[in-house]
Design a protein around this motif. Sequence first.
Motif, PDB file in Angstrom:
ATOM      1  N   LEU A  28       0.846  -1.202   0.000  1.00 46.33           N
ATOM      2  CA  LEU A  28       0.000   0.000   0.000  1.00 46.33           C
ATOM      3  C   LEU A  28       0.875   1.243   0.000  1.00 46.33           C
ATOM      4  O   LEU A  28       1.574   1.529   0.962  1.00 46.33           O
ATOM      5  N   GLY A  29       0.832   1.976  -1.104  1.00 44.96           N
ATOM      6  CA  GLY A  29       1.721   3.107  -1.301  1.00 44.96           C
ATOM      7  C   GLY A  29       1.274   4.367  -0.592  1.00 44.96           C
ATOM      8  O   GLY A  29       0.261   4.400   0.104  1.00 44.96           O
ATOM      9  N   SER A  30       2.074   5.421  -0.797  1.00 46.76           N
ATOM     10  CA  SER A  30       1.844   6.707  -0.135  1.00 46.76           C
ATOM     11  C   SER A  30       1.502   7.765  -1.178  1.00 46.76           C
ATOM     12  O   SER A  30       1.784   7.595  -2.354  1.00 46.76           O
ATOM     13  N   GLY A  31       0.904   8.856  -0.707  1.00 47.03           N
ATOM     14  CA  GLY A  31       0.571   9.946  -1.620  1.00 47.03           C
ATOM     15  C   GLY A  31      -0.913   9.979  -1.937  1.00 47.03           C
ATOM     16  O   GLY A  31      -1.655   9.065  -1.599  1.00 47.03           O
ATOM     17  N   SER A  32      -1.331  11.048  -2.624  1.00 47.31           N
ATOM     18  CA  SER A  32      -2.770  11.311  -2.785  1.00 47.31           C
ATOM     19  C   SER A  32      -3.480  10.291  -3.681  1.00 47.31           C
ATOM     20  O   SER A  32      -4.586   9.858  -3.370  1.00 47.31           O
ATOM     21  N   THR A  33      -2.847   9.868  -4.784  1.00 54.31           N
ATOM     22  CA  THR A  33      -3.515   8.922  -5.688  1.00 54.31           C
ATOM     23  C   THR A  33      -3.532   7.522  -5.078  1.00 54.31           C
ATOM     24  O   THR A  33      -4.547   6.812  -5.144  1.00 54.31           O
ATOM     25  N   ALA A  34      -2.414   7.122  -4.450  1.00 56.43           N
ATOM     26  CA  ALA A  34      -2.357   5.823  -3.771  1.00 56.43           C
ATOM     27  C   ALA A  34      -3.381   5.762  -2.641  1.00 56.43           C
ATOM     28  O   ALA A  34      -3.945   4.698  -2.355  1.00 56.43           O
ATOM     29  N   ALA A  35      -3.651   6.926  -2.002  1.00 51.23           N
ATOM     30  CA  ALA A  35      -4.644   6.970  -0.922  1.00 51.23           C
ATOM     31  C   ALA A  35      -6.026   6.565  -1.434  1.00 51.23           C
ATOM     32  O   ALA A  35      -6.766   5.848  -0.743  1.00 51.23           O
ATOM     33  N   GLN A  61       1.384   7.135   6.937  1.00 51.82           N
ATOM     34  CA  GLN A  61       0.164   7.623   6.278  1.00 51.82           C
ATOM     35  C   GLN A  61      -0.662   6.462   5.720  1.00 51.82           C
ATOM     36  O   GLN A  61      -1.871   6.377   5.940  1.00 51.82           O
ATOM     37  N   SER A  62      -0.001   5.528   5.005  1.00 55.12           N
ATOM     38  CA  SER A  62      -0.755   4.419   4.406  1.00 55.12           C
ATOM     39  C   SER A  62      -1.247   3.440   5.468  1.00 55.12           C
ATOM     40  O   SER A  62      -2.296   2.819   5.314  1.00 55.12           O
ATOM     41  N   GLU A  63      -0.518   3.341   6.574  1.00 56.34           N
ATOM     42  CA  GLU A  63      -0.954   2.480   7.686  1.00 56.34           C
ATOM     43  C   GLU A  63      -2.249   3.017   8.300  1.00 56.34           C
ATOM     44  O   GLU A  63      -3.208   2.270   8.527  1.00 56.34           O
ATOM     45  N   VAL A  64      -2.284   4.335   8.533  1.00 55.88           N
ATOM     46  CA  VAL A  64      -3.473   4.969   9.107  1.00 55.88           C
ATOM     47  C   VAL A  64      -4.680   4.802   8.177  1.00 55.88           C
ATOM     48  O   VAL A  64      -5.780   4.456   8.608  1.00 55.88           O
ATOM     49  N   LEU A  65      -4.464   5.026   6.872  1.00 54.65           N
ATOM     50  CA  LEU A  65      -5.554   4.894   5.895  1.00 54.65           C
ATOM     51  C   LEU A  65      -6.068   3.460   5.823  1.00 54.65           C
ATOM     52  O   LEU A  65      -7.276   3.225   5.760  1.00 54.65           O
ATOM     53  N   ALA A  66      -5.153   2.489   5.821  1.00 52.27           N
ATOM     54  CA  ALA A  66      -5.549   1.079   5.743  1.00 52.27           C
ATOM     55  C   ALA A  66      -6.426   0.703   6.932  1.00 52.27           C
ATOM     56  O   ALA A  66      -7.434   0.009   6.783  1.00 52.27           O
ATOM     57  N   LYS A  67      -6.041   1.193   8.113  1.00 54.27           N
ATOM     58  CA  LYS A  67      -6.846   0.908   9.317  1.00 54.27           C
ATOM     59  C   LYS A  67      -8.216   1.571   9.200  1.00 54.27           C
ATOM     60  O   LYS A  67      -9.234   0.991   9.566  1.00 54.27           O
ATOM     61  N   GLN A  68      -8.227   2.780   8.659  1.00 56.65           N
ATOM     62  CA  GLN A  68      -9.482   3.524   8.495  1.00 56.65           C
ATOM     63  C   GLN A  68     -10.447   2.761   7.579  1.00 56.65           C
ATOM     64  O   GLN A  68     -11.657   2.757   7.798  1.00 56.65           O
ATOM     65  N   PHE A  69      -9.894   2.110   6.539  1.00 59.86           N
ATOM     66  CA  PHE A  69     -10.741   1.399   5.569  1.00 59.86           C
ATOM     67  C   PHE A  69     -10.751  -0.116   5.808  1.00 59.86           C
ATOM     68  O   PHE A  69     -11.096  -0.900   4.916  1.00 59.86           O
ATOM     69  N   ASN A  70     -10.365  -0.501   7.032  1.00 62.34           N
ATOM     70  CA  ASN A  70     -10.483  -1.905   7.484  1.00 62.34           C
ATOM     71  C   ASN A  70      -9.744  -2.918   6.608  1.00 62.34           C
ATOM     72  O   ASN A  70     -10.250  -4.005   6.332  1.00 62.34           O
ATOM     73  N   ILE A  71      -8.546  -2.535   6.165  1.00 63.63           N
ATOM     74  CA  ILE A  71      -7.686  -3.491   5.445  1.00 63.63           C
ATOM     75  C   ILE A  71      -6.722  -4.087   6.474  1.00 63.63           C
ATOM     76  O   ILE A  71      -5.965  -3.353   7.107  1.00 63.63           O
ATOM     77  N   PRO A  72      -6.753  -5.415   6.684  1.00 60.94           N
ATOM     78  CA  PRO A  72      -5.829  -6.018   7.651  1.00 60.94           C
ATOM     79  C   PRO A  72      -4.380  -5.813   7.197  1.00 60.94           C
ATOM     80  O   PRO A  72      -4.091  -5.855   5.990  1.00 60.94           O
ATOM     81  N   LEU A  73      -3.480  -5.582   8.151  1.00 63.64           N
ATOM     82  CA  LEU A  73      -2.087  -5.297   7.818  1.00 63.64           C
ATOM     83  C   LEU A  73      -1.152  -6.402   8.304  1.00 63.64           C
ATOM     84  O   LEU A  73      -1.419  -7.049   9.312  1.00 63.64           O
ATOM     85  N   VAL A  74      -0.068  -6.596   7.551  1.00 65.96           N
ATOM     86  CA  VAL A  74       0.993  -7.508   7.987  1.00 65.96           C
ATOM     87  C   VAL A  74       2.332  -6.793   7.862  1.00 65.96           C
ATOM     88  O   VAL A  74       2.456  -5.805   7.143  1.00 65.96           O
ATOM     89  N   THR A  75       3.336  -7.319   8.568  1.00 67.72           N
ATOM     90  CA  THR A  75       4.687  -6.771   8.444  1.00 67.72           C
ATOM     91  C   THR A  75       5.508  -7.696   7.542  1.00 67.72           C
ATOM     92  O   THR A  75       5.140  -8.844   7.316  1.00 67.72           O
ATOM     93  N   LEU A  76       6.625  -7.178   7.050  1.00 69.19           N
ATOM     94  CA  LEU A  76       7.454  -7.947   6.107  1.00 69.19           C
ATOM     95  C   LEU A  76       8.023  -9.223   6.729  1.00 69.19           C
ATOM     96  O   LEU A  76       8.290 -10.184   6.019  1.00 69.19           O
ATOM     97  N   ASP A  77       8.194  -9.243   8.052  1.00 69.33           N
ATOM     98  CA  ASP A  77       8.758 -10.460   8.645  1.00 69.33           C
ATOM     99  C   ASP A  77       7.725 -11.584   8.752  1.00 69.33           C
ATOM    100  O   ASP A  77       8.069 -12.721   9.059  1.00 69.33           O
ATOM    101  N   ALA A  78       6.452 -11.281   8.466  1.00 66.35           N
ATOM    102  CA  ALA A  78       5.403 -12.304   8.560  1.00 66.35           C
ATOM    103  C   ALA A  78       5.025 -12.898   7.200  1.00 66.35           C
ATOM    104  O   ALA A  78       4.196 -13.802   7.120  1.00 66.35           O
ATOM    105  N   ILE A  79       5.637 -12.379   6.116  1.00 65.14           N
ATOM    106  CA  ILE A  79       5.269 -12.846   4.758  1.00 65.14           C
ATOM    107  C   ILE A  79       6.528 -13.172   3.957  1.00 65.14           C
ATOM    108  O   ILE A  79       7.625 -12.754   4.322  1.00 65.14           O
TER     109      ILE A  79
END
Length: 233
Positions: A28-35, A61-79
């Motif tokens: 999940l990228g950063s910036g206005s269009t990626a948002a 920024q993308s972490e906050v947005l993902a949480k706002q739109f209920n997208i589950p998140l993972v870290t790189l060490d888990a995938i």
Amino acid sequence: MSDPVKTMKQEVGRAAAARVKSDSIVGLGSGSTAAYAIEYIGDRLAKGEIKNVVGVPTSFQSEVLAKQFNIPLVTLDAIDHIDVAIDGADEVDPDKNLIKGGGAAHTREKVVDSLAKEFIVVVDEGKLVDKLGSTFLLPVEVIPMAVAPVMRSLAKLGGKPELRMGVKKAGPVVTDQGNLVIDVKFDHIKNPAEMEKEINNLPGVLENGIFVGVADIIMVGKIVDGKPEIVEF
């Protein structure tokens, strides 16, 4: 009345989000269009169009947005892979080389975007250039103690370096990693691949905003007769 530029960014974000499939790991990228892409991925999950999608954020920024739109998140060490990454860019040349880092998130973006099997870049046509460095300053993330020597070295490479200062904040911009950003003006970057390596070899530099050979698909939003259109290359 709707703003055509905003509508265009939304449409590009929507088109990129439409590429996300069920059971996938998405950068999940950063910036206005990626948002907008993040918003529409969340929208598709909520409607049940796709399921079992997890995101890897490239910035706070993308972490906050993902949480706002209920997208589950993972870290790189888990995938062990990323299926697709969607991110913006500040400049795109005809060979799909990029300059990124206007939002000071380019180090994390490069890690995530480079790992993705498919990296989709979402931009408006104002970001297209013939040669990198022609409109945008090149961001270089540097550890705080190395700012002065790195600025001298960047000047020797033909750049005009400047420490990025905060807006509505006293002092310099601090990245998510706790480092500083030097913005460098080059008249144009003749060999992006060489320049990327050369800058990254300077002691104290963490990463710079040249992305060579990382992007797979460029989705460009244009406004034609007042209506948004998307072209791909």
